[in-house]
Design a protein around this motif. Sequence first.
Motif, PDB file in Angstrom:
ATOM      1  N   ASP A   1      -1.467  -2.815   3.654  1.00  0.00           N
ATOM      2  CA  ASP A   1      -0.293  -1.949   3.778  1.00  0.00           C
ATOM      3  C   ASP A   1      -0.171  -1.383   5.189  1.00  0.00           C
ATOM      4  O   ASP A   1       0.932  -1.181   5.686  1.00  0.00           O
ATOM      5  N   LEU A   2      -1.326  -1.103   5.800  1.00  0.00           N
ATOM      6  CA  LEU A   2      -1.281  -0.431   7.098  1.00  0.00           C
ATOM      7  C   LEU A   2      -0.606  -1.292   8.148  1.00  0.00           C
ATOM      8  O   LEU A   2       0.255  -0.819   8.876  1.00  0.00           O
TER       9      LEU A   2
ATOM     10  N   GLU B   1       1.345  -3.793   7.531  1.00  0.00           N
ATOM     11  CA  GLU B   1       2.727  -4.031   7.106  1.00  0.00           C
ATOM     12  C   GLU B   1       3.594  -2.854   7.513  1.00  0.00           C
ATOM     13  O   GLU B   1       4.722  -3.027   7.995  1.00  0.00           O
ATOM     14  N   ALA B   2       3.067  -1.646   7.324  1.00  0.00           N
ATOM     15  CA  ALA B   2       3.815  -0.460   7.744  1.00  0.00           C
ATOM     16  C   ALA B   2       4.070  -0.519   9.247  1.00  0.00           C
ATOM     17  O   ALA B   2       5.170  -0.226   9.718  1.00  0.00           O
ATOM     18  N   ALA B   3       3.063  -0.943   9.998  1.00  0.00           N
ATOM     19  CA  ALA B   3       3.219  -1.021  11.452  1.00  0.00           C
ATOM     20  C   ALA B   3       4.272  -2.062  11.809  1.00  0.00           C
ATOM     21  O   ALA B   3       5.085  -1.852  12.708  1.00  0.00           O
TER      22      ALA B   3
ATOM     23  N   VAL C   1      -5.117   5.633   2.506  1.00  0.00           N
ATOM     24  CA  VAL C   1      -4.332   5.431   1.310  1.00  0.00           C
ATOM     25  C   VAL C   1      -4.761   6.500   0.319  1.00  0.00           C
ATOM     26  O   VAL C   1      -5.551   7.361   0.646  1.00  0.00           O
TER      27      VAL C   1
ATOM     28  N   PHE D   1       5.510   3.197   1.410  1.00  0.00           N
ATOM     29  CA  PHE D   1       4.611   2.419   0.559  1.00  0.00           C
ATOM     30  C   PHE D   1       4.023   3.274  -0.554  1.00  0.00           C
ATOM     31  O   PHE D   1       3.896   4.488  -0.414  1.00  0.00           O
TER      32      PHE D   1
ATOM     33  N   SER E   1       0.972   3.339  -1.356  1.00  0.00           N
ATOM     34  CA  SER E   1      -0.277   3.919  -0.855  1.00  0.00           C
ATOM     35  C   SER E   1      -0.016   4.831   0.333  1.00  0.00           C
ATOM     36  O   SER E   1      -0.945   5.324   0.930  1.00  0.00           O
TER      37      SER E   1
ATOM     38  N   TYR F   1      -1.382   5.818   9.131  1.00  0.00           N
ATOM     39  CA  TYR F   1      -2.419   5.341  10.041  1.00  0.00           C
ATOM     40  C   TYR F   1      -3.509   6.404  10.132  1.00  0.00           C
ATOM     41  O   TYR F   1      -3.273   7.493  10.646  1.00  0.00           O
TER      42      TYR F   1
END
Lengths: 272, 355
Positions: free
Chosen positions: A163-164, A166-168, A270, B81, B83, B87
């Motif tokens: 997810d990290l 993807e978020a970026a 998370v 998201f 979750s 960062y």
Amino acid sequence: MLKTIAHRVAILCFIAFSLFPLFWLLKVSVTPNDLLYSEGVRLWPSRVTLDHFSFVLANSEFPRFFGNSLIVSGTTAVCTTILAALMGYALSRFRFRGKLWLAGLLLVTQMFPLVMLVAPIFKILAPLGLTNSLAGLIVVYTAFNVPFASFLMQGFFDGIPPDLEEAAMIDGADRFTAFRQIILPLGLPGIAATLGFVFTAAWSEMIFALMLISGNDKATFPVGLLSFVSKFSVDYGQMMAAGVLALIPACLFFLMIQRYLVQGMTAGAVKG
Amino acid sequence: MATMEIRSARKTYGTLCVLEDINLSIGDGEFIVLVGPSGCGKSTLLRMIAGLEEISAGEIRIEDRVVNDLPPKARDIAMVFQSYALYPHMNVADNMSYSLRLRKADKPTIADKVRDASAKLGLGALLERKPKALSGGQRQRVAMGRAIVRQPKAFLFDEPLSNLDARLREQMRAEIRKLHRALGATSIYVTHDQVEAMTLADRIVAMHGGHIQQVGTPLELYDRPANLFVAGFIGSPGMNFVEGAVELGTFVMRDGTRLPLPEGMPETLGGATLGIRPEHVTLGEGLAAEVELVEPTGHGIILHLRLAGAVFRVLTTDRRWLTPGDQVQVGLPAGALHLFDESEQRVAPAPHPQQ
């Protein structure tokens, strides 16, 4: 309660058992030569001396071995970790054809005893002019360490939620930027562990260093240690002093990275 | 803010097809909720819109531009998201400004926008904190802040509230709704919780098994479910179903119990299912049933009855004292009945349910 005590005692026994050789190394390195055989077996000599250390540093080729080892191990650690980080990331995040086979192949490379490979490796390196050179050693060590280090890095990357990045990527990064700015900083513990692991592996490697290097110019420290063994005698005091000195970089290295080894930096990323 | 158009979109993994023939138009500023049980493909569809999953066939347009082959960063969308995906090595301010910094915005602009967003979400005092020093609700807010800070064309939400406890979820739900009203941005929200879908959506897209089952306003889906799946999925407690057949304008249950159907329903139908919502069943005159379980909710009671061999739930605010084993009579008002045929599709447009 009793269980904890038993547990602690067991750990203490184990620590004593594994640290005893190191203690013995230290003990012999400070024992004067005339007491080495005359005092019998005792835990600490009646008189200590640093003569062996000063001799090793001033009059032997040890500083050169030490420097060679530092160059070889340091470069190997850095090269291996960079390659393994890229490889581990790919194994962790991408689906591609033949991934399973690739992983299997990596494992297969770990199955052969090194001794078997010495002759072929020598055959390959000789025409390339890479025998008797530090560069040759670095190439060989890197090649041998990349597979395991890749698995190590893959494990660390698997622990970082996808997810990290993807978020970026949605925030506007491309995949490589996300890797560099988000995943690598979070992978620092893993990178440190890999660096440390590869550094120590290269630092103590002996077989290849012995076979590929001739002459004291390019010898690394484990090979150099053998020079304290002469035809008729072994100079234990000096050998042990050199050994103690050789432990220093490995210890320093681990002191530096132990912070990362125990730190779980993904905490809070998370759901906590 | 933007319109979106999804045409014949498909997603396959090898031979496995997880989404088939998805067609959907989303208006400017609309709040769309994709709802369905887990594995229905709703998250995959959202990720395809975001650019995190490839589109196997068909096309997705954002503001008349086909985005199929655009990477996520070129689509100008923001995503929250499940979750939160904050960062961990950046503090709250840096988390929120990351997208602006990637776009090389100048420092005063970044500071302004972060201040605005954090004021909207009440995060002003937390800007220096790292994510691990935040509570779940605060993390959720930061994730929202990160999305609104750069005013994207559309917001995507992937089950953003499912990690919160019930009370906080209710509160954040209202805040998301308010935020949407304030920003007016096109939003697509994925959830498996039909209450969230009902309360948030302008339009709900009900999904099941990789297909869209029905698209409509929350009340359309509630009042006129297009098929058995939507009827059962929307509403809590879920709709009661009885299997049987229609003969001469009467519904005949498996055990022979007969129930007259309202005007406009077909005269005969083999293999039909009759549905009625628990809140539309009346206690009093009607069919005999036996109480199996009594669940008080405070506001009312959910009764589990055995009626014609099937379990039947009744929601009543009538606080009468009933215990398991009691015999009751239930009425099934003709106007509140839903009829589904053998292929599980709704047959007659039932009139609006009685209030």
